[in-house]
Motif scaffolding. Structure first.
Motif, PDB file in Angstrom:
ATOM      1  N   ARG A 190       0.615  -1.571  -0.077  1.00  0.00           N
ATOM      2  CA  ARG A 190       0.286  -0.472   0.260  1.00  0.00           C
ATOM      3  C   ARG A 190       0.987   1.387   0.503  1.00  0.00           C
ATOM      4  O   ARG A 190       1.275   1.786  -0.883  1.00  0.00           O
ATOM      5  N   ALA A 191       1.731   1.250   0.914  1.00  0.00           N
ATOM      6  CA  ALA A 191       2.435   2.180   0.807  1.00  0.00           C
ATOM      7  C   ALA A 191       4.064   2.855  -0.304  1.00  0.00           C
ATOM      8  O   ALA A 191       3.430   3.981  -1.220  1.00  0.00           O
ATOM      9  N   GLN A 192       3.766   1.821  -1.044  1.00  0.00           N
ATOM     10  CA  GLN A 192       4.781   2.015  -1.695  1.00  0.00           C
ATOM     11  C   GLN A 192       3.908   1.926  -3.004  1.00  0.00           C
ATOM     12  O   GLN A 192       4.473   2.957  -3.962  1.00  0.00           O
ATOM     13  N   ALA A 193       3.028   1.552  -3.383  1.00  0.00           N
ATOM     14  CA  ALA A 193       1.908   2.139  -4.150  1.00  0.00           C
ATOM     15  C   ALA A 193       1.409   3.726  -4.310  1.00  0.00           C
ATOM     16  O   ALA A 193       1.681   4.159  -5.542  1.00  0.00           O
ATOM     17  N   ALA A 194       1.660   4.211  -3.245  1.00  0.00           N
ATOM     18  CA  ALA A 194       0.431   5.208  -2.831  1.00  0.00           C
ATOM     19  C   ALA A 194       2.208   6.485  -3.173  1.00  0.00           C
ATOM     20  O   ALA A 194       2.151   7.040  -3.655  1.00  0.00           O
ATOM     21  N   LEU A 195       2.714   5.862  -2.670  1.00  0.00           N
ATOM     22  CA  LEU A 195       4.212   7.061  -2.579  1.00  0.00           C
ATOM     23  C   LEU A 195       4.531   6.804  -4.132  1.00  0.00           C
ATOM     24  O   LEU A 195       5.028   8.297  -4.739  1.00  0.00           O
ATOM     25  N   GLU A 196       4.211   5.767  -4.782  1.00  0.00           N
ATOM     26  CA  GLU A 196       5.578   6.304  -6.122  1.00  0.00           C
ATOM     27  C   GLU A 196       3.925   6.483  -6.857  1.00  0.00           C
ATOM     28  O   GLU A 196       4.386   7.230  -8.143  1.00  0.00           O
ATOM     29  N   ASP A 197       3.352   6.712  -6.939  1.00  0.00           N
ATOM     30  CA  ASP A 197       2.566   6.738  -8.488  1.00  0.00           C
ATOM     31  C   ASP A 197       0.769   7.689  -7.737  1.00  0.00           C
ATOM     32  O   ASP A 197      -0.346   8.851  -8.071  1.00  0.00           O
ATOM     33  N   TRP A 208      -8.787   6.049  -2.354  1.00  0.00           N
ATOM     34  CA  TRP A 208      -9.351   5.486  -1.581  1.00  0.00           C
ATOM     35  C   TRP A 208      -8.104   4.552  -0.666  1.00  0.00           C
ATOM     36  O   TRP A 208      -6.898   3.660  -0.383  1.00  0.00           O
ATOM     37  N   LEU A 209      -7.730   4.724   0.482  1.00  0.00           N
ATOM     38  CA  LEU A 209      -6.888   4.359   1.351  1.00  0.00           C
ATOM     39  C   LEU A 209      -7.441   4.035   2.845  1.00  0.00           C
ATOM     40  O   LEU A 209      -7.199   4.334   3.947  1.00  0.00           O
ATOM     41  N   ASN A 210      -8.325   2.959   1.986  1.00  0.00           N
ATOM     42  CA  ASN A 210      -8.846   2.037   3.361  1.00  0.00           C
ATOM     43  C   ASN A 210      -8.290   1.480   4.653  1.00  0.00           C
ATOM     44  O   ASN A 210      -6.442   1.115   3.828  1.00  0.00           O
ATOM     45  N   GLU A 211      -8.333   1.719   5.685  1.00  0.00           N
ATOM     46  CA  GLU A 211      -6.814   0.873   6.297  1.00  0.00           C
ATOM     47  C   GLU A 211      -5.758   2.390   5.805  1.00  0.00           C
ATOM     48  O   GLU A 211      -4.747   1.531   6.157  1.00  0.00           O
ATOM     49  N   ALA A 212      -5.941   3.289   6.643  1.00  0.00           N
ATOM     50  CA  ALA A 212      -4.688   4.444   6.776  1.00  0.00           C
ATOM     51  C   ALA A 212      -3.764   3.601   7.196  1.00  0.00           C
ATOM     52  O   ALA A 212      -2.660   4.818   7.089  1.00  0.00           O
ATOM     53  N   GLN A 213      -3.624   3.478   8.283  1.00  0.00           N
ATOM     54  CA  GLN A 213      -2.500   2.869   9.135  1.00  0.00           C
ATOM     55  C   GLN A 213      -1.059   2.455   8.331  1.00  0.00           C
ATOM     56  O   GLN A 213       0.065   3.120   8.597  1.00  0.00           O
ATOM     57  N   HIS A 214      -1.787   2.102   7.284  1.00  0.00           N
ATOM     58  CA  HIS A 214      -0.430   1.204   6.039  1.00  0.00           C
ATOM     59  C   HIS A 214       0.467   2.180   5.108  1.00  0.00           C
ATOM     60  O   HIS A 214       1.289   2.322   4.569  1.00  0.00           O
ATOM     61  N   TYR A 215      -0.815   3.465   5.314  1.00  0.00           N
ATOM     62  CA  TYR A 215      -0.218   4.407   4.741  1.00  0.00           C
ATOM     63  C   TYR A 215       0.386   5.550   4.990  1.00  0.00           C
ATOM     64  O   TYR A 215       2.085   5.789   5.064  1.00  0.00           O
ATOM     65  N   GLY A 217       1.486   5.899   8.607  1.00  0.00           N
ATOM     66  CA  GLY A 217       1.683   5.195   9.667  1.00  0.00           C
ATOM     67  C   GLY A 217       2.813   3.749   9.161  1.00  0.00           C
ATOM     68  O   GLY A 217       4.093   3.837  10.555  1.00  0.00           O
ATOM     69  N   ASP A 218       3.430   4.491   8.041  1.00  0.00           N
ATOM     70  CA  ASP A 218       4.131   3.389   7.700  1.00  0.00           C
ATOM     71  C   ASP A 218       5.425   4.524   7.791  1.00  0.00           C
ATOM     72  O   ASP A 218       6.476   5.429   8.037  1.00  0.00           O
ATOM     73  N   ARG A 219       6.962   3.353   9.099  1.00  0.00           N
ATOM     74  CA  ARG A 219       7.655   4.389   9.846  1.00  0.00           C
ATOM     75  C   ARG A 219       8.296   4.384   8.468  1.00  0.00           C
ATOM     76  O   ARG A 219       9.231   5.642   8.492  1.00  0.00           O
ATOM     77  N   THR A 220       8.992   4.467   7.231  1.00  0.00           N
ATOM     78  CA  THR A 220      10.088   4.842   6.364  1.00  0.00           C
ATOM     79  C   THR A 220       9.359   5.920   5.671  1.00  0.00           C
ATOM     80  O   THR A 220       9.759   7.069   5.282  1.00  0.00           O
ATOM     81  N   VAL A 221       8.044   5.766   4.696  1.00  0.00           N
ATOM     82  CA  VAL A 221       7.346   6.247   3.782  1.00  0.00           C
ATOM     83  C   VAL A 221       5.741   7.358   3.467  1.00  0.00           C
ATOM     84  O   VAL A 221       5.056   7.785   3.733  1.00  0.00           O
ATOM     85  N   GLY A 222       5.454   7.058   5.546  1.00  0.00           N
ATOM     86  CA  GLY A 222       4.322   7.696   5.883  1.00  0.00           C
ATOM     87  C   GLY A 222       4.559   9.187   5.728  1.00  0.00           C
ATOM     88  O   GLY A 222       3.310   9.610   5.552  1.00  0.00           O
ATOM     89  N   GLU A 223       5.420  10.030   6.454  1.00  0.00           N
ATOM     90  CA  GLU A 223       5.145  11.615   6.110  1.00  0.00           C
ATOM     91  C   GLU A 223       5.425  11.373   4.754  1.00  0.00           C
ATOM     92  O   GLU A 223       4.880  12.459   4.713  1.00  0.00           O
ATOM     93  N   GLN A 224       6.184  10.975   3.780  1.00  0.00           N
ATOM     94  CA  GLN A 224       6.356  11.330   2.842  1.00  0.00           C
ATOM     95  C   GLN A 224       4.926  10.998   1.889  1.00  0.00           C
ATOM     96  O   GLN A 224       4.517  12.020   1.245  1.00  0.00           O
ATOM     97  N   ILE A 225       4.353   9.693   1.975  1.00  0.00           N
ATOM     98  CA  ILE A 225       2.981   9.834   1.704  1.00  0.00           C
ATOM     99  C   ILE A 225       1.856  11.271   1.877  1.00  0.00           C
ATOM    100  O   ILE A 225       0.953  11.529   0.777  1.00  0.00           O
ATOM    101  N   ALA A 226       1.809  11.528   3.221  1.00  0.00           N
ATOM    102  CA  ALA A 226       1.212  12.145   3.939  1.00  0.00           C
ATOM    103  C   ALA A 226       1.854  13.838   3.141  1.00  0.00           C
ATOM    104  O   ALA A 226       0.399  14.345   2.967  1.00  0.00           O
ATOM    105  N   ALA A 227       2.873  14.459   2.917  1.00  0.00           N
ATOM    106  CA  ALA A 227       2.938  15.481   2.555  1.00  0.00           C
ATOM    107  C   ALA A 227       2.742  15.036   0.800  1.00  0.00           C
ATOM    108  O   ALA A 227       2.179  16.234   0.018  1.00  0.00           O
ATOM    109  N   ALA A 228       2.467  14.099   0.216  1.00  0.00           N
ATOM    110  CA  ALA A 228       1.992  13.741  -0.929  1.00  0.00           C
ATOM    111  C   ALA A 228       0.481  14.742  -1.701  1.00  0.00           C
ATOM    112  O   ALA A 228       0.608  14.539  -1.811  1.00  0.00           O
ATOM    113  N   VAL A 229       0.050  13.833  -0.154  1.00  0.00           N
ATOM    114  CA  VAL A 229      -1.944  13.895  -0.137  1.00  0.00           C
ATOM    115  C   VAL A 229      -1.796  15.443   0.140  1.00  0.00           C
ATOM    116  O   VAL A 229      -2.801  15.658  -0.757  1.00  0.00           O
TER     117      VAL A 229
END
Length: 938
Positions: A190-197, A208-215, A217-229
């Motif tokens: 989930r996290a990789q797919a979100a960050l990449e696209d 659609w970010l169902n169970e958003a903790q997987h996006y 809450g990811d220790r490596t890229v969670g903050e990057q995903i939030a910034a991209a959103v």
């Protein structure tokens, strides 16, 4: 091809005519048709309405099947109508909303099987009728915003199986006929797919970010995903978009809670993204929802009707539909061995192990969960039988424990050193516990410490450093010190930077400097340079300046330039100005602008003004104007006004008005009001609302009320409501009550609060209460609380209680609790307990804790323990520890140990005095069984 006569596209007109004819022939109401087709009543109404968009292909297929109409012919009409209306797929990730099947988007299946659709269409799993609740109406408002061109994000927060995902699914259905796409980031993770696209998402897309903790809450890229959103939401070119997510409450709290002062802030971007964007989904159906569900059941919705027969008492309809009761039955009725495996899995998840649980770990962990007689009857194939039992489907097509195959990582591996290697991937089968059972375990087993086999299996089989680190903390919180020690070493061996950091500090404390440095370097190599930084500070404090510098330089090399900066400050405080300057230059060379700021101050104090300004300008160019500001203040104090103003204007040019404002204050204090006002205006022109504040107060004091109000309104419009607040208090003090109230109503609720207290102090109780109620209606019930305390202190207990109850009615139980504490202090034990009990019954956890302590002090030990256990069940062990400490002080060690052991099994909930008691009772910790651990040496 447009029907000029009625203004609709011909294909859409014909489609609706054929559906309406079928409905008439079937002699059904729209509600009955919705139940038969497995659709929401609103969906059917919109499909038949001449003013609504083209219905989705899924809706048309379901209606055609329910009305026994030719499905393929109607689907051709639907596609033609969609083309005519311009609802065509767009670029970017995702596919049209109407092409999605709800279960592919993780909507919980409901019911035992599938319904065969008409010939030529695939079998579809039926959804029960949908009951619209308050959160659905708010979600629909967000969808309407997006169709009006405004991008939105909504994250539904609720416990497991409460209908969050289904609510999102229902909400996006109106978008199906408007050309919207839906993208579910899922593969490879989930996290990789979100960050990449995420950067490819285009207009009119549902993310659609169902169970958003997987996006998030990811220790490596969670903050990057939030910034991209966030970037997606604010981008006009890419909007409108709709971002929908779901979270459990514990994750929402984790991401939105502010960190403790000085602590790391791992979710700052997520917290900003979620601010004002969450929507709570209640656990149960309220009375209107139950009535609506009854109506759907009466119209033939068998699934919903069956669920209501089981869930009518507690209102947990969605959980029943998702299979929760059957999951619970399977757990409660499982064989002893299978139940032991489930409990080991529950404990692993609640103590921080990841979703994917190695089967080898669960097998070894389960043995001590078995009673001795059950253990003696185990067969050689007990594990295989248990996993087979737990893999069988339950109602709702869920399983208690299912096999899962995590995808292998596709990113470059983390760099390693000779001291330690990268964490190996778990081998062998991995399993995932059902969500509902996980949550059930979190609630029902929160007071239990796992047995020895659990900790041994974790040490032997777990390899994920985060899992090991979480279990280390869990062991420490439960005072299982020996297991915490060994798990920390295991976590360090598998690359946990937190464990390496902690071990480095521990080795330094024992004098093993070589090992400390090796561990700290290893942690830094994995991205955590704090260990080197802390070692540098410890060496400096111990007088080893050379060793401290070497470590600080290593930390700076790994990106922690603060190490050199802090070391420079320590040298300066010790009087070593030359050494401090040298370290500050090194920090500045690494880009630390705070070091430039300090150097500028040092140059100014040494008389080198030109050098000071140069350094301050360099800092400002890097975004830090504090050096220029500091120089401006220093020159103003030295009497060099011209230079001070010049520097203050430079700060303003870099976007900061505080230097001009500070100079204005200094001039005003010196009596130069004319110059001060000039600077205040300059600061205001650069955005300083504080300057407007001071100007407004000056005008008010000079009698220019109209001018004061005008300035106050400007300040309020720019985000500073304090001016109106303070003017209101000034007018109240001057006797202008009417003017004061008028200003207070336009200010923030705190203004009414303060006016109420002023009226109370002046003896105008009626006026005080009237203002307090106004403040409470605007969302500030604390004023009722404060008035209650003032009346209590004045001896008016009846009036105090009346106000406290008014505050409690507005969801502020603090007033009742505060009164209870005041009565206790006054020696009114019975009154104190009565008020504390009222507050506790209204949900106040602090009041429940206080009541437990009061009962203990009064000698009612049994009820005190019961209340303390009740508080622990709600997440606070403070009462248990407090009572244990009271018994320890009274010399009742056995009673103290009993309560402390119970509290320890819950875990330490961040109460700083607790480890002291535990260490005094059991200096070597506790075994998993709860017995004191014999003496051991780390």
């Amino acid at each position: 091809m447009h029907d000029e006569q009625n203004g609709h596209h011909r294909a859409l007109t014909e489609l609706r005519e054929r559906l309406a004819g079928g409905l008439a022939r079937a002699r059904l109401t729209q509600t009955q048709l919705a139940a038969r087709a497995g659709l929401a009543r609103t969906t059917v109404s919109e499909a038949l309405s001449p003013t609504k968009p083209v219905p989705s292909s899924k809706t048309v297929a379901a209606l055609a099947d329910a009305l026994r109409l030719p499905v393929q012919e109607l689907l051709i009409l639907q596609r033609t109508a969609a083309e005519e209306s311009g609802a065509i797929p767009m670029g970017g990730p995702g596919r049209p909303v109407g092409e999605w099947e709800p279960h592919d988007l993780e909507v919980h299946p409901a019911g035992p099987g599938e319904t065969a659709a008409a010939s030529g269409t695939p079998a579809a799993r039926v959804l029960p009728g949908y009951v619209t609740r308050e959160h659905d109406r708010m979600l629909a408002d967000a969808v309407r915003d997006t169709t009006a061109g405004r991008s939105r994000i909504v994250v539904l927060v609720g416990t497991s199986s409460t209908g969050k995902t289904r609510a999102c699914w229902e909400a996006v259905q109106p978008l199906a006929g408007q050309g919207w796409q839906l993208w579910h980031p899922f593969d490879p993770t989930r996290a990789q797919a979100a960050l990449e696209d995420l950067h490819r998402v285009g207009p009119r897309t549902v993310v659609w970010l169902n169970e958003a903790q997987h996006y998030f809450g990811d220790r490596t890229v969670g903050e990057q995903i939030a910034a991209a959103v966030h970037q997606l939401l604010v981008s006009r070119e890419r909007g409108p978009v709709l971002v929908l997510g779901t979270l459990w409450p514990e994750y929402a709290h984790q991401y939105t809670a502010l960190p403790a002062p000085g602590a790391e802030d791992p979710h700052s971007r997520v917290r900003e993204l979620l601010a004002g964007s969450t929507l709570t989904v209640p656990d149960v159906f309220d009375a209107p929802a139950m009535a609506a569900a009854d109506a759907l059941a009466e119209c033939g919705d068998v699934l919903l009707g069956n669920a209501l027969t089981r869930a009518r008492t507690d209102g947990r309809v969605t959980q029943d539909l998702a299979g929760a009761p059957e999951l619970l039955n399977r757990y409660q009725q499982a064989s002893p061995a299978a139940k032991a495996v489930l409990e080991a899995a529950m404990d692993a998840r609640r103590l921080g192990v990841g979703l994917h649980l190695p089967q080898a770990f669960l097998t070894d962990a389960a043995t001590d969960y078995l009673h001795q007689s059950d253990y003696d009857h185990l067969t050689d194939d007990w594990a295989e039988q248990s996993y087979a039992e737990l893999a069988k489907l339950v109602y709702g097509k869920q399983v208690p424990l299912r096999r899962t195959i995590p995808r292998p990582p596709r990113r470059p591996p983390t760099p390693t050193t000779a001291v330690g290697t990268a964490a190996p991937q778990a081998t062998g089968p991995q399993l995932r516990l059902a969500d509902y059972l996980e949550q059930h375990g979190r609630i029902t087993r929160r007071h239990m410490c796992p047995p020895a086999s659990f900790w041994h299996a974790a040490h032997a089989h777990l390899t994920n450093p985060d899992d090991l680190n979480n279990l280390t903390r869990a062991a420490e919180q439960r005072h299982r010190l020996q297991w915490a020690h060994y798990l920390r070493h295991q976590a360090a061996d598998h690359g946990s930077t937190e464990a390496l950091h902690r071990l480095a500090i521990m080795r330094e404390g024992t004098g093993d400097r070589e090992a400390a440095e090796a561990l700290a370097r290893q942690a830094a190599h994995h991205g955590k340079s704090e260990a080197l930084y802390e070692l540098a500070q410890m060496r400096e404090e111990a007088g080893d300046g050379e060793g401290a510098e070497a470590l600080a330089r290593q930390a700076a090399h790994h990106g922690k330039t603060e190490a050199l900066y802090r070391l420079a400050r320590m040298r300066a405080n010790a009087g070593d100005r030359e050494g401090a300057a040298d370290l500050a230059r090194q920090a500045a060379d690494h880009g630390n602008t705070e070091a430039l700021y300090d150097l500028a101050q040092m140059r100014e104090e040494a008389g080198d003004r030109e050098g000071a300004e140069l350094l301050a300008c360099q800092a400002a160019d890097h975004g830090n104007t504090e050096a220029l500001y500091c120089l401006a203040v220093m020159r103003e104090q030295a009497g060099d006004r011209e230079s001070a103003e010049s520097l203050a204007r430079q700060v303003a040019q870099h976007g900061g008005s505080h230097a001009l404002y500070s100079l204005a204050l200094m001039r005003a204090e010196a009596g130069d009001r004319e110059s001060a006002e000039t600077l205040f205006w300059q600061a205001a022109d650069h955005g300083s609302t504080d300057s407007l504040y001071d100007l407004a107060v000056t005008r008010e004091e000079a009698g220019d009320r109209e001018g004061a109000e005008a300035l106050a309104r400007q300040a309020a419009e720019r985000g500073n409501p304090h001016v109106l607040h303070d003017l209101a208090l000034m007018r109240e003090g001057a006797g202008d009550r009417e003017g004061a109230e008028a200003l207070a109503r336009r200010a923030r609720p705190e203004a009414l609060h303060d006016l109420a207290l002023m009226r109370e102090e002046a003896g105008d109780r009626e006026g005080a209460e009237a203002l307090a109620r106004q403040a409470a209606e605007r969302g500030n019930p604390h004023v009722l609380h404060d008035l209650a305390l003032m009346r209590e202190e004045a001896g008016d207990r009846k009036g105090a209680e009346a106000l406290a109850h008014q505050a409690a009615e507005r969801e502020s139980t603090d007033a009742l609790h505060s009164l209870a504490l005041m009565r206790k202090k006054a020696g009114k034990q019975e009154d104190a307990e009565a008020l504390a009990r009222q507050a506790a019954d209204l949900g106040s956890l602090p009041a429940l804790h206080s009541l437990a302590v009061m009962r203990e002090e009064a000698g009612h030990r049994e009820s005190a323990e019961a209340l303390a256990r009740q508080a622990a069940g709600h997440g606070s062990t403070e009462a248990l520890y407090r009572i244990a400490a009271m018994r320890e002080e009274a010399g009742e060690r056995e009673g103290a140990e009993t309560l402390a052991r119970i509290a320890a099994d819950y875990g330490n909930h961040a109460l700083h005095t607790l480890p002291k008691l535990l260490n005094s009772l059991w200096p070597y910790g506790l075994d998993p069984s709860g017995k004191p651990t014999p003496s051991w040496q780390p």
